[in-house]
Design a protein around this motif. Structure first.
Motif, PDB file in Angstrom:
ATOM      1  N   CYS A  26      38.875  27.494  37.809  1.00 42.11           N
ATOM      2  CA  CYS A  26      39.727  27.596  39.213  1.00 42.11           C
ATOM      3  C   CYS A  26      38.545  27.534  40.337  1.00 42.11           C
ATOM      4  CB  CYS A  26      40.040  29.034  39.099  1.00 42.11           C
ATOM      5  SG  CYS A  26      41.475  29.364  37.908  1.00 42.11           S
ATOM      6  N   HIS A  29      39.395  25.408  43.379  1.00 39.22           N
ATOM      7  CA  HIS A  29      40.679  25.726  44.013  1.00 39.22           C
ATOM      8  C   HIS A  29      40.207  27.021  45.022  1.00 39.22           C
ATOM      9  CE1 HIS A  29      43.425  23.379  41.670  1.00 39.22           C
ATOM     10  NE2 HIS A  29      42.723  23.464  40.780  1.00 39.22           N
ATOM     11  N   ASN A 131      47.505  30.513  45.311  1.00 39.63           N
ATOM     12  CA  ASN A 131      47.017  29.158  45.782  1.00 39.63           C
ATOM     13  C   ASN A 131      48.144  28.255  46.766  1.00 39.63           C
ATOM     14  OD1 ASN A 131      44.630  27.899  45.427  1.00 39.63           O
ATOM     15  ND2 ASN A 131      45.713  26.204  44.413  1.00 39.63           N
TER      16      ASN A 131
END
Length: 379
Positions: A26, A29, A131
Motif C-alpha cells: 500500500c 497509494h 483511498n
C-alpha cells in the motif's frame, strides 16, 4: 460464503500481520494521498522501522483471500481458501486492505485500509482510510465492501476489542451499521460520537504570517526538553480531561509527555518571570509524521493563559518549522465541529476550508463512534 454483485467488480482482502507487509502492498497509494492517509501511514512507517530486517512473519500477504465476487464464470474460493492467510494466532497488531478488480485482466485498485493497532498507553481505535474521494463513498460503493471488511475483522478479533472506529464520516457510519449487525447487536453504537471533526491542512502557500510583532520579554517558543516534562505532563493531563472517554491519570500523562519529549514531538510556549520562574502557557504536539506530511495532534493552553494568542502563535511557529525547516509539503490536523474557538485559531494560521470558507479537496468530515460493553483503549 462469497457475495455476488451485479457488476464485474471483484473485491478481496489482504491480511497484513506486519507493517512491512502493509507497506509492500500500500505504500505507493499512501504516498499518493499522503494527507488523507496520515491516520495510518506514519504509524506503519514507525512500526516497520522497529521490525526485524528479516522478519520471521510473512512479508507478503496472500493475494486472494476472502472474496466478494459477481463473476459467474469465475471459481470462488472455498472456505479453507478464504481464510488461508490468517495465522493460527492473530498478532496484537494487524491491518486489512481491501482491493477491487474489474474483470479478470485489470489490476487491483486499493479501496480501503483498516488498522487494528496498539499505542504506548493502550489499544488504538479501529482506524479507517479511504483511498477514494469522499464523493465516491456512496451506499452502492460501500455496502458490499464494508460487509466483506467487517466479516474479515470479526474473524480476527474479539468484538470487545472494537471499542470505537474513526475515519471519514460516510465510511465510518457504514462500518458502524455493519459491525452492529455482524455482532448481533451485542455492542450497540454509543449515541453521541466520541469525536466529530474536520480534517484540514496548511501549506507554505496558505500559512499566514505572524502579525502580532515580537514576543514579549521572557516569552519563548521552542521544542520541549526535559526541563519541560512536569509542566508538559500537566497540560497533557488537562487536554485529556476534555477528551472523554480517553482520559489520562496523572501517571499516564507523565508517560505520554515523556514519550513525546523523547521523540521530539512536543513544542512549548514558555513564559519566564523576572525571578526565573517558568510557566508553560501552551503546548503543540506533532506525533504523526511521514515523508511529506506531519500532523498536529494536540494543542492545549493553560486556562490561566487563554485569550492571549499564545496557542495561535505556537501553532503558526510549529507549522512554519514543519513546512520550511523540516521541508514538509503540508501540515494536517483535526478540529472538532463544536470547537469554534479552535477553528478560528487554525483559520487565522492558514488551515484550509474553515469558518465557512470553501472547502478544497482534502478538507473532509471525520467521525469517531464508540461501542457499548467493550474494552476501552486510548489514543
Amino acid at each position: 460464503m462469497p457475495i455476488r454483485r451485479t457488476s464485474l467488480d471483484t473485491s478481496f482482502i489482504r491480511f497484513h500481520d506486519s507493517a512491512s507487509s502493509l507497506l509492500s502492498s500500500c505504500q505507493a497509494h499512501f504516498k499518493a494521498r499522503e494527507r488523507d492517509s496520515n491516520i495510518i501511514y506514519p504509524f506503519a512507517l514507525k512500526t516497520k522501522s522497529q521490525e526485524p530486517s528479516s522478519p520471521t512473519s510473512r512479508s507478503n500477504a496472500q493475494l486472494r483471500t476472502y472474496i466478494t465476487s459477481s463473476s459467474s464464470s469465475g471459481t470462488d474460493s472455498d472456505s479453507e481458501d478464504e481464510y488461508r492467510d490468517i495465522p493460527a494466532k492473530i498478532p496484537e497488531q494487524f491491518w486489512l486492505s481491501l482491493w477491487t478488480t474489474r474483470g479478470r485482466t485489470s489490476s487491483a485498485k486499493l479501496d480501503i485500509v483498516l488498522s487494528c493497532t496498539k499505542g504506548p498507553i493502550g489499544d488504538y481505535p479501529v482506524f479507517l482510510y479511504s483511498n477514494v474521494p469522499d464523493e465516491c463513498l456512496t451506499q452502492d460503493f460501500l455496502e458490499s465492501r464494508i460487509e466483506l471488511l467487517v466479516t474479515r475483522l470479526k474473524s480476527c478479533v474479539s468484538s470487545r476489542r472494537v471499542f470505537s472506529v474513526f475515519g471519514p464520516a460516510p465510511l465510518t457510519r457504514a462500518f458502524v451499521m455493519a459491525w452492529t449487525t455482524a455482532t448481533n447487536m451485542r455492542h450497540m453504537p454509543i449515541a453521541d460520537p466520541y469525536y466529530a471533526a474536520k480534517h484540514t491542512f496548511c501549506t507554505r502557500e496558505t500559512l499566514s504570517s505572524d502579525s502580532y510583532g515580537p514576543l514579549p520579554a521572557g516569552h519563548s517558543m521552542r521544542l520541549a526538553d526535559w526541563s519541560d516534562l512536569k509542566r508538559g505532563a500537566e497540560l497533557c493531563f488537562g487536554f485529556a480531561v476534555g477528551s472523554e472517554p480517553f482520559v489520562l491519570s496523572e501517571d499516564g500523562a507523565v508517560l505520554e509527555a515523556t514519550g513525546m519529549i523523547k521523540n521530539g514531538q512536543m513544542f512549548v510556549y514558555n513564559i519566564a518571570s523576572e525571578d526565573g520562574h517558568i510557566e508553560t502557557a501552551s503546548i503543540v504536539c506533532v506525533t504523526r509524521t511521514s515523508g511529506s506530511v506531519s500532523a498536529i495532534t494536540k494543542v492545549y493552553t493553560n486556562p490561566d493563559h487563554r485569550g492571549r494568542k499564545y496557542a495561535e502563535r505556537l501553532v503558526r511557529h510549529v507549522s512554519h518549522h514543519l513546512l520550511f525547516e523540516a521541508k514538509k509539503s503540508a501540515v494536517v490536523l483535526f478540529v472538532a465541529h463544536d470547537n469554534k474557538a479552535a477553528e478560528k485559531v487554525y483559520d487565522r494560521v492558514g488551515f484550509a476550508g474553515l469558518c465557512g470558507k470553501p472547502r478544497p479537496e482534502g478538507v473532509s468530515d471525520w467521525i469517531e463512534i464508540g461501542f457499548e460493553d467493550t474494552d476501552l483503549g486510548h489514543w
